[in-house]
Design a protein around this motif. Structure first.
Motif, PDB file in Angstrom:
ATOM      1  N   ASP A 115      24.594   5.459  52.222  1.00  0.00           N
ATOM      2  CA  ASP A 115      24.888   5.506  53.660  1.00  0.00           C
ATOM      3  C   ASP A 115      26.386   5.744  53.785  1.00  0.00           C
ATOM      4  O   ASP A 115      27.154   4.871  54.187  1.00  0.00           O
ATOM      5  CB  ASP A 115      24.460   4.183  54.304  1.00  0.00           C
ATOM      6  N   ILE A 116      26.806   6.968  53.426  1.00  0.00           N
ATOM      7  CA  ILE A 116      28.225   7.259  53.184  1.00  0.00           C
ATOM      8  C   ILE A 116      28.784   8.332  54.107  1.00  0.00           C
ATOM      9  O   ILE A 116      29.952   8.709  53.980  1.00  0.00           O
ATOM     10  CB  ILE A 116      28.438   7.696  51.717  1.00  0.00           C
ATOM     11  N   GLY A 117      27.981   8.839  55.030  1.00  0.00           N
ATOM     12  CA  GLY A 117      28.471   9.876  55.923  1.00  0.00           C
ATOM     13  C   GLY A 117      29.430   9.316  56.963  1.00  0.00           C
ATOM     14  O   GLY A 117      29.312   8.159  57.386  1.00  0.00           O
ATOM     15  N   ASP A 118      30.383  10.129  57.359  1.00  0.00           N
ATOM     16  CA  ASP A 118      31.366   9.749  58.382  1.00  0.00           C
ATOM     17  C   ASP A 118      31.866  11.030  59.020  1.00  0.00           C
ATOM     18  O   ASP A 118      32.880  11.596  58.618  1.00  0.00           O
ATOM     19  CB  ASP A 118      32.509   8.958  57.752  1.00  0.00           C
ATOM     20  N   ASP A 125      35.708   1.913  58.377  1.00  0.00           N
ATOM     21  CA  ASP A 125      36.593   1.357  57.346  1.00  0.00           C
ATOM     22  C   ASP A 125      35.842   1.017  56.069  1.00  0.00           C
ATOM     23  O   ASP A 125      36.451   0.709  55.042  1.00  0.00           O
ATOM     24  CB  ASP A 125      37.336   0.127  57.874  1.00  0.00           C
ATOM     25  N   HIS A 126      34.503   1.068  56.120  1.00  0.00           N
ATOM     26  CA  HIS A 126      33.707   0.913  54.908  1.00  0.00           C
ATOM     27  C   HIS A 126      32.367   1.609  55.126  1.00  0.00           C
ATOM     28  O   HIS A 126      31.956   1.864  56.259  1.00  0.00           O
ATOM     29  CB  HIS A 126      33.494  -0.567  54.567  1.00  0.00           C
ATOM     30  N   VAL A 127      31.722   1.947  54.039  1.00  0.00           N
ATOM     31  CA  VAL A 127      30.373   2.526  54.072  1.00  0.00           C
ATOM     32  C   VAL A 127      29.494   1.687  53.151  1.00  0.00           C
ATOM     33  O   VAL A 127      29.945   0.712  52.564  1.00  0.00           O
ATOM     34  CB  VAL A 127      30.380   4.010  53.662  1.00  0.00           C
ATOM     35  N   TRP A 128      28.203   2.078  53.008  1.00  0.00           N
ATOM     36  CA  TRP A 128      27.280   1.225  52.266  1.00  0.00           C
ATOM     37  C   TRP A 128      26.474   2.005  51.245  1.00  0.00           C
ATOM     38  O   TRP A 128      26.203   3.201  51.413  1.00  0.00           O
ATOM     39  CB  TRP A 128      26.283   0.561  53.228  1.00  0.00           C
ATOM     40  N   VAL A 150      31.400  -0.411  50.438  1.00  0.00           N
ATOM     41  CA  VAL A 150      32.214   0.555  49.688  1.00  0.00           C
ATOM     42  C   VAL A 150      33.437   0.945  50.512  1.00  0.00           C
ATOM     43  O   VAL A 150      33.329   1.241  51.708  1.00  0.00           O
ATOM     44  CB  VAL A 150      31.394   1.816  49.351  1.00  0.00           C
ATOM     45  N   THR A 151      34.599   0.937  49.880  1.00  0.00           N
ATOM     46  CA  THR A 151      35.818   1.474  50.472  1.00  0.00           C
ATOM     47  C   THR A 151      36.448   2.444  49.473  1.00  0.00           C
ATOM     48  O   THR A 151      36.082   2.475  48.300  1.00  0.00           O
ATOM     49  CB  THR A 151      36.836   0.370  50.803  1.00  0.00           C
ATOM     50  N   ALA A 153      40.114   3.905  47.749  1.00  0.00           N
ATOM     51  CA  ALA A 153      41.474   3.453  47.490  1.00  0.00           C
ATOM     52  C   ALA A 153      42.498   4.199  48.339  1.00  0.00           C
ATOM     53  O   ALA A 153      43.553   3.646  48.670  1.00  0.00           O
ATOM     54  CB  ALA A 153      41.802   3.627  46.003  1.00  0.00           C
ATOM     55  N   ASP A 154      42.188   5.458  48.713  1.00  0.00           N
ATOM     56  CA  ASP A 154      43.148   6.249  49.489  1.00  0.00           C
ATOM     57  C   ASP A 154      42.705   6.433  50.942  1.00  0.00           C
ATOM     58  O   ASP A 154      43.097   7.393  51.593  1.00  0.00           O
ATOM     59  CB  ASP A 154      43.402   7.602  48.824  1.00  0.00           C
ATOM     60  N   GLY A 155      41.902   5.533  51.447  1.00  0.00           N
ATOM     61  CA  GLY A 155      41.555   5.570  52.865  1.00  0.00           C
ATOM     62  C   GLY A 155      40.177   6.143  53.132  1.00  0.00           C
ATOM     63  O   GLY A 155      39.604   6.850  52.306  1.00  0.00           O
ATOM     64  N   ALA A 156      39.654   5.833  54.317  1.00  0.00           N
ATOM     65  CA  ALA A 156      38.298   6.241  54.690  1.00  0.00           C
ATOM     66  C   ALA A 156      38.177   7.756  54.763  1.00  0.00           C
ATOM     67  O   ALA A 156      39.135   8.469  55.056  1.00  0.00           O
ATOM     68  CB  ALA A 156      37.936   5.628  56.042  1.00  0.00           C
TER      69      ALA A 156
END
Length: 341
Positions: A115-118, A125-128, A150-151, A153-156
């Motif tokens: 579940d990582i789409g944005d 700020d996080h995904v799953w 899930v986050t 290291a270099d931002g969303a």
């Protein structure tokens, strides 16, 4: 040296690509003599935004898929022999899915759902990631899934590709960006106690999905208009070669067959087609286009190496019509620009 085939495109190029997609995407793929792992059509009317594919390790010829968004916590098992859904899995113990984009199977036999789409490129700020064991029996069921935060290291960022390495179980995510994204490596083991930080370890082109070969030595990445297969060793990308991916209306998914002999390419839409493409070095046999064949780059870039269907030579007439139509559109656009100049 790796070459990236995707990136920002000029409006004229996008218009031509869109026209070719409409012309070349006519007609869904159909099952081939009832054999597994061949071209097939997803017939379930509930599956209209198939965004990920994963070949079952337990049930030969079965592929796991899911809708993109606004569907709920569902994962579907589709039999490639018939195109019919043979199991619907409802995930319990997870929040409301936002934008499910990928599915992969780990060496432990668990399915990992991304579940990582944005689509706003940094709104979340996080995904799953959701994880559950692949069922031994194919039937409708509700299962309790583990949910990981899930986050990056270099931002969303936006992403549509999640790949679990078939040997060590490490999870990778490829971000999606027109100018090229990043390959992100997760921790050695995912944890439910805190956010799992994914770190950028390599550069990738514009990616809509990806998959590891069953032996873990290759990583296939696809975009809307092309696909490439990379050597993969020690967590890094190596030499790459073109794969003659089919041109599809909205090219969203890819997975290797369970034996690694071919790649299966999927797309969104009602009654969407899944197309088999042979790969060099695979254990299977076939006459489809292959990576590194000398035709892969040309086909992947210009015509996708084929279209929906079984890849027979009878498609040549359709491609001729498509190319002629696009050429006509191109000249019409040029004349229009002159008239406005």
């Amino acid at each position: 040296m790796r070459s990236y085939l995707t990136g920002p495109a000029r409006p004229g190029s996008l218009a031509l690509a869109a026209a070719l997609l409409l012309l070349a995407g006519a007609g869904p793929a159909v099952a081939d003599d009832g054999r597994p792992d061949r071209d097939f059509t997803i017939g379930d009317p509930r599956i209209t935004e198939s965004s990920g594919l994963a070949a079952s390790r337990v049930h030969p010829g079965v592929y796991w898929t899911h809708n993109d968004s606004d569907d709920g916590p569902y994962v579907y098992a589709v039999d490639s022999r018939t195109g019919k859904t043979v199991a619907t899995i409802t995930l319990r113990g997870v929040g409301e899915p936002r934008d499910v984009e990928a599915v992969s199977i780990g060496p432990d036999g668990d399915l990992y759902v991304g579940d990582i789409g944005d689509n706003l490129d940094g709104a979340w700020d996080h995904v799953w990631i959701y994880r559950f064991p692949e069922p031994d029996t194919l039937r409708d069921a509700a299962v309790t899934a583990v949910q990981y935060d899930v986050t990056y290291a270099d931002g969303a960022r936006n992403a549509e590709a999640l790949m679990v390495h078939p040997k060590n179980g490490r999870v990778y995510i490829a971000s999606k960006n027109e100018g090229g994204g990043g390959l992100y490596e997760g921790p050695a083991r995912l944890s439910t106690g805190s956010a799992n930080v994914f770190r950028r370890v390599d550069e990738v082109p514009w990616v809509t999905d990806g998959a590891f070969s069953p032996d873990g030595t290759r990583l296939a990445l696809r975009s809307y208009f092309s696909a490439r297969e990379y050597a993969f060793e020690d967590g890094r990308l190596g030499e790459d070669r073109a794969v003659a991916a089919p041109f599809q209306r909205q090219a969203e998914s890819v997975t290797y067959t369970a034996d690694g002999s071919a790649l299966m390419f999927g797309t969104e839409g009602a009654r969407s087609g899944v197309v088999r493409v042979e790969v060099d070095g695979g254990s299977g046999s076939g006459s489809g286009p292959s990576a590194g064949s000398g035709k892969g780059e040309e086909a992947g870039e210009a015509a996708g190496g084929g279209g929906q269907g079984n890849g027979e030579g009878g498609d040549a007439a359709l491609w001729a019509v498509a190319v002629a139509a696009v050429a006509a559109l191109w000249f019409a656009l040029k004349r229009r620009r002159r008239g406005q100049g």
